[in-house]
Design a protein around this motif. Structure first.
Motif, mmCIF file in Angstrom:
data_model
loop_
_atom_site.group_PDB
_atom_site.id
_atom_site.type_symbol
_atom_site.label_atom_id
_atom_site.label_comp_id
_atom_site.label_asym_id
_atom_site.label_seq_id
_atom_site.Cartn_x
_atom_site.Cartn_y
_atom_site.Cartn_z
ATOM 1 N N LYS A 42 0.827 -1.212 0.000
ATOM 2 C CA LYS A 42 0.000 0.000 0.000
ATOM 3 C C LYS A 42 0.860 1.261 0.000
ATOM 4 O O LYS A 42 0.554 2.237 -0.693
ATOM 5 C CB LYS A 42 -0.939 -0.001 1.210
ATOM 6 C CG LYS A 42 -2.081 -0.977 1.088
ATOM 7 C CD LYS A 42 -2.951 -0.967 2.328
ATOM 8 C CE LYS A 42 -4.069 -1.985 2.226
ATOM 9 N NZ LYS A 42 -4.888 -2.015 3.454
ATOM 10 N N GLU A 86 2.293 1.747 -3.456
ATOM 11 C CA GLU A 86 1.246 2.231 -4.364
ATOM 12 C C GLU A 86 0.964 3.709 -4.131
ATOM 13 O O GLU A 86 0.794 4.479 -5.091
ATOM 14 C CB GLU A 86 -0.031 1.402 -4.179
ATOM 15 C CG GLU A 86 -1.128 1.725 -5.152
ATOM 16 C CD GLU A 86 -0.725 1.517 -6.607
ATOM 17 O OE1 GLU A 86 -1.203 2.286 -7.463
ATOM 18 O OE2 GLU A 86 0.077 0.603 -6.898
ATOM 19 N N MET A 87 0.954 4.131 -2.887
ATOM 20 C CA MET A 87 0.723 5.535 -2.564
ATOM 21 C C MET A 87 1.866 6.396 -3.114
ATOM 22 O O MET A 87 1.632 7.465 -3.698
ATOM 23 C CB MET A 87 0.611 5.733 -1.048
ATOM 24 C CG MET A 87 0.200 7.141 -0.675
ATOM 25 S SD MET A 87 0.144 7.504 1.105
ATOM 26 C CE MET A 87 -0.389 5.996 1.827
ATOM 27 N N ILE A 107 3.260 10.061 -9.898
ATOM 28 C CA ILE A 107 2.512 10.310 -11.141
ATOM 29 C C ILE A 107 1.845 11.672 -11.090
ATOM 30 O O ILE A 107 1.820 12.413 -12.073
ATOM 31 C CB ILE A 107 1.480 9.173 -11.379
ATOM 32 C CG1 ILE A 107 2.209 7.874 -11.710
ATOM 33 C CG2 ILE A 107 0.503 9.555 -12.471
ATOM 34 C CD1 ILE A 107 1.318 6.658 -11.779
ATOM 35 N N GLU A 108 1.307 12.066 -9.948
ATOM 36 C CA GLU A 108 0.634 13.356 -9.804
ATOM 37 C C GLU A 108 1.608 14.517 -9.976
ATOM 38 O O GLU A 108 1.237 15.582 -10.445
ATOM 39 C CB GLU A 108 -0.070 13.453 -8.452
ATOM 40 C CG GLU A 108 -1.291 12.581 -8.350
ATOM 41 C CD GLU A 108 -1.887 12.579 -6.955
ATOM 42 O OE1 GLU A 108 -1.399 13.320 -6.067
ATOM 43 O OE2 GLU A 108 -2.855 11.837 -6.736
ATOM 44 N N ARG A 109 2.850 14.349 -9.587
ATOM 45 C CA ARG A 109 3.843 15.405 -9.685
ATOM 46 C C ARG A 109 4.319 15.616 -11.116
ATOM 47 O O ARG A 109 4.893 16.638 -11.428
ATOM 48 C CB ARG A 109 5.039 15.099 -8.792
ATOM 49 C CG ARG A 109 4.716 15.227 -7.330
ATOM 50 C CD ARG A 109 5.929 15.041 -6.504
ATOM 51 N NE ARG A 109 5.574 15.085 -5.089
ATOM 52 C CZ ARG A 109 6.389 14.829 -4.120
ATOM 53 N NH1 ARG A 109 7.628 14.462 -4.377
ATOM 54 N NH2 ARG A 109 5.985 14.895 -2.878
ATOM 55 N N ARG A 157 3.769 5.708 -5.692
ATOM 56 C CA ARG A 157 3.620 5.720 -7.147
ATOM 57 C C ARG A 157 2.607 6.775 -7.580
ATOM 58 O O ARG A 157 2.818 7.529 -8.535
ATOM 59 C CB ARG A 157 3.177 4.345 -7.654
ATOM 60 C CG ARG A 157 4.276 3.367 -7.802
ATOM 61 C CD ARG A 157 3.747 2.107 -8.459
ATOM 62 N NE ARG A 157 4.799 1.098 -8.451
ATOM 63 C CZ ARG A 157 4.614 -0.194 -8.419
ATOM 64 N NH1 ARG A 157 3.386 -0.684 -8.402
ATOM 65 N NH2 ARG A 157 5.618 -1.028 -8.421
ATOM 66 N N ARG A 158 1.482 6.817 -6.880
ATOM 67 C CA ARG A 158 0.445 7.803 -7.219
ATOM 68 C C ARG A 158 0.962 9.227 -7.055
ATOM 69 O O ARG A 158 0.697 10.101 -7.871
ATOM 70 C CB ARG A 158 -0.798 7.571 -6.363
ATOM 71 C CG ARG A 158 -1.597 6.373 -6.775
ATOM 72 C CD ARG A 158 -2.861 6.245 -5.953
ATOM 73 N NE ARG A 158 -3.506 4.973 -6.229
ATOM 74 C CZ ARG A 158 -4.264 4.318 -5.379
ATOM 75 N NH1 ARG A 158 -4.491 4.834 -4.176
ATOM 76 N NH2 ARG A 158 -4.818 3.172 -5.701
ATOM 77 N N GLU A 159 1.684 9.465 -5.949
ATOM 78 C CA GLU A 159 2.235 10.806 -5.717
ATOM 79 C C GLU A 159 3.232 11.174 -6.809
ATOM 80 O O GLU A 159 3.246 12.311 -7.287
ATOM 81 C CB GLU A 159 2.919 10.861 -4.347
ATOM 82 C CG GLU A 159 1.957 10.860 -3.191
ATOM 83 C CD GLU A 159 2.658 10.870 -1.850
ATOM 84 O OE1 GLU A 159 3.893 11.106 -1.795
ATOM 85 O OE2 GLU A 159 1.990 10.627 -0.825
#
Length: 127
Positions: free
Chosen positions: A114, A117-118, A124-126, A120-122
């Motif tokens: 988890k 995954e968190m 991608i958002e940057r 990775r999301r951060e």
């Protein structure tokens, strides 16, 4: 000098008595499984103090029940049965500990997954 005559009935009685004595001597030759009982008691106690009650309650309960039955067999001087049950209790307690450790590790892996995954999301958002 002649040998005394033994009837078939007397011979059967002697054989039955001899077989009974032989059977009793076989039971008496099994030593009390003190070492096995001590080991099983220690491992069951240790498992009780870990996470086993939470993650492996069935296995731990089985170990405690077998240890209790082994103690009863010891009291009845059925040492063969006591040894077998003590050995089974020890293995069941070890299984409970192993199962609880596996579950703890599984949860830790899930937490790491988890977190990754968190991250990775951060990332991608940057972008």
């Amino acid at each position: 000098m002649s040998l005394p005559q033994i009837s078939l009935k007397n011979l059967l009685v002697i054989l039955v008595i001899a077989a009974g004595l032989w059977g009793l001597s076989g039971c008496a030759s099994v030593p009390p499984p003190r070492k096995e009982m001590a080991e099983a008691t220690l491992i069951v106690s240790e498992a009780q103090e870990t996470e086993a009650p939470q993650y492996a309650p069935v296995e731990l309960r089985t170990a405690r029940n077998k240890l209790s039955a082994a103690e009863s067999a010891m009291a009845e001087e059925d040492y063969k049965k006591a040894r077998r049950l003590a050995e089974q209790a020890l293995v069941d307690a070890q299984l409970a500990e192993a199962k609880s450790q596996a579950e703890i590790q599984r949860q830790q892996v899930e937490e790491l997954r988890k977190s990754i995954e968190m991250l990775r999301r951060e990332l991608i958002e940057r972008r």
